[in-house]
Design an enzyme around this catalytic site. Sequence first.
Site, PDB file in Angstrom:
ATOM      1  N   SER B 121     -43.602 -49.853  10.085  1.00 45.09           N
ATOM      2  CA  SER B 121     -44.380 -49.286  11.190  1.00 45.09           C
ATOM      3  C   SER B 121     -44.645 -50.336  12.259  1.00 45.09           C
ATOM      4  O   SER B 121     -44.844 -51.523  11.954  1.00 45.09           O
ATOM      5  CB  SER B 121     -45.715 -48.780  10.646  1.00 45.09           C
ATOM      6  OG  SER B 121     -46.607 -48.497  11.698  1.00 45.09           O
ATOM      7  N   TYR B 150     -53.036 -51.211   6.385  1.00 45.02           N
ATOM      8  CA  TYR B 150     -51.768 -50.484   6.448  1.00 45.02           C
ATOM      9  C   TYR B 150     -50.677 -51.377   7.055  1.00 45.02           C
ATOM     10  O   TYR B 150     -49.586 -51.525   6.478  1.00 45.02           O
ATOM     11  CB  TYR B 150     -51.983 -49.232   7.288  1.00 45.02           C
ATOM     12  CG  TYR B 150     -50.758 -48.397   7.571  1.00 45.02           C
ATOM     13  CD1 TYR B 150     -50.266 -47.508   6.614  1.00 45.02           C
ATOM     14  CD2 TYR B 150     -50.116 -48.456   8.800  1.00 45.02           C
ATOM     15  CE1 TYR B 150     -49.158 -46.714   6.880  1.00 45.02           C
ATOM     16  CE2 TYR B 150     -49.015 -47.667   9.072  1.00 45.02           C
ATOM     17  CZ  TYR B 150     -48.533 -46.798   8.113  1.00 45.02           C
ATOM     18  OH  TYR B 150     -47.444 -46.017   8.384  1.00 45.02           O
ATOM     19  N   LYS B 154     -47.346 -52.849   5.111  1.00 44.81           N
ATOM     20  CA  LYS B 154     -45.987 -52.582   5.603  1.00 44.81           C
ATOM     21  C   LYS B 154     -45.247 -53.897   5.844  1.00 44.81           C
ATOM     22  O   LYS B 154     -44.074 -54.041   5.481  1.00 44.81           O
ATOM     23  CB  LYS B 154     -46.045 -51.759   6.895  1.00 44.81           C
ATOM     24  CG  LYS B 154     -46.503 -50.310   6.713  1.00 44.81           C
ATOM     25  CD  LYS B 154     -45.460 -49.488   5.966  1.00 44.81           C
ATOM     26  CE  LYS B 154     -45.820 -48.006   5.907  1.00 44.81           C
ATOM     27  NZ  LYS B 154     -44.860 -47.248   5.058  1.00 44.81           N
TER      28      LYS B 154
END
Lengths: 331, 331
Positions: B121, B150, B154
């Site tokens: 991402s 997050y 990632k």
Amino acid sequence: MKLLVTGGAGFLGSLLVRTLLARGSLAGARIERLVVSDLAPPPADLLADGRVEARSGPLLPACAALGKERFDGVFHLASAVSAECEADFDLGLRSNLDTTRALLDALRAAGNAPRLVFASSAAVFGGDPPGLPLPAVVRDDTLPLPQTSYGTQKFVSEQLIADFTRKGFLDGRAVRLLTVTVRPGKPNGAASGFLSGIIREPLAGLATVCPVALDAEVALASPQRTIAAFLAAYEASRERYAGRTALNLPALSVRVGEMLDALETVAGPRVRALVQLAPDPKIERILHTWPARFDARRAAALGLSPDPDFLGIVRQYLRDHPEAVKVQTAS
Amino acid sequence: MKLLVTGGAGFLGSLLVRTLLARGSLAGARIERLVVSDLAPPPADLLADGRVEARSGPLLPACAALGKERFDGVFHLASAVSAECEADFDLGLRSNLDTTRALLDALRAAGNAPRLVFASSAAVFGGDPPGLPLPAVVRDDTLPLPQTSYGTQKFVSEQLIADFTRKGFLDGRAVRLLTVTVRPGKPNGAASGFLSGIIREPLAGLATVCPVALDAEVALASPQRTIAAFLAAYEASRERYAGRTALNLPALSVRVGEMLDALETVAGPRVRALVQLAPDPKIERILHTWPARFDARRAAALGLSPDPDFLGIVRQYLRDHPEAVKVQTAS
């Protein structure tokens, strides 16, 4: 205060512990207990200090219990070295990633948000040619592109520490160590080992091999400057540390030929002649993936500076390890 | 060939599976079996395809068994979303880090070095002000400084995949997805959710809120371009992929006001008026940490290009989700 030093029986770890004990305090607080965790027991002089408590054995299964001791501060140096991690992928993942994760989980569970200094490494860099080669000068915002499992595991640990810090679970500071030289002791087979060996072995009267060309440039730090970086990273306020990302350290950039010139200056041409030049393409290839020059502004703002010259590093070794020097020197 | 798609029942996952089934082949090989792993079962149209096999339930405990099936290729999309990971740190570590690690370990154990595309991402970026702010334009060599768990998870997964790839345990390619819009379905509470909601809800005849100013700039990609990126990353030769580090994708950079202009173009001013401007400082602060502009040269060299304009993205939504459009449109 109560401190934990993992990897505290190794060369850098025991030097750090010795320095902490001599100072007696850290960040303004008196050091009352210092737990040394390592596979091997710490050197006798450390064990003899009433503040030191040794925990010998693997760190991974000990993390949960260590967390319960609610340390005020932790120096996390325990690590499998680069060559080991390349040879044994599972060992690297377990020693350098799973163990760091278990330690972070345990420190978080303790609930007292201890301060943590992590020994990362300039081995996080490496470049990903041809599209993303290593830049000539590594800056604070240079993208690490690890080319070894060791570098990958250090870089991943940095990220986890930054996020645990952002969440307030601990107050973490990762410092990226340079190749530390001159290391005492036996050759350890690491690719960077010769950067100590070409000085240490001739000073012990022993022949040794230099596996790279004399014009190869390397980024180095003395043991003293490296310990100073650990302490500065620990003692900086969160604001002065400026961010949560890992700190590149100021490097002395020097050519291998200049290292041998310094050896000759202190010990003469006959000692220098103990170093045989025998370039090894494998080692030269690895060396080429290591950054040789740093523009370490964040570290400079913390008051850290590189060793001024390699001659000073050789003299530091002569002073700190007289027992290992078997040739005549003019220091 | 036998493929695994984790997170294959979600919006992007099921679109990817549907696209793969319609193509019938990937990288020149016929798709014979396609295993869809997800918490929920896949949509009925996928289940009805004889090549599809559903594995519903948590991925983490299923990894070891999945590895034994020796897939030729894997698309790893399963993930807890950004807001969940901020709210529940353990959930994020388990879903996005431990699960990826278990999957990598299982694929390595399979021994057939499968090809793996990982949905990373653009949330890996974020800047670490004041010293290391997010640059105005994110380039292929921009240093990610994740500001969320997050993004951290990632980024860590990207590193592990690169190293497993370097070691030859798999052939991994991580692509950093942009905010995908227009997503169908219900508002999901993610901070980026409004970037679909301000189009989807008015087109369904529903009032909605835009929590940022009209001049806020965002980097977007349509579902179609995102799926195209997955396929291009899978099908590129290792040489054309150019390196092991994660791939930034080409972004359409657009202001929120321009998004609403496009809505008005297709559905008129009364539908646009269903969007109430109510800036929320919390959302604006988060938005400010997201890169709005990309110079994605590596992706361009793979033939990937950004959506040409936002009007085209709205029209893609009208075409693909006619059942969700309850107002009159001139498409």
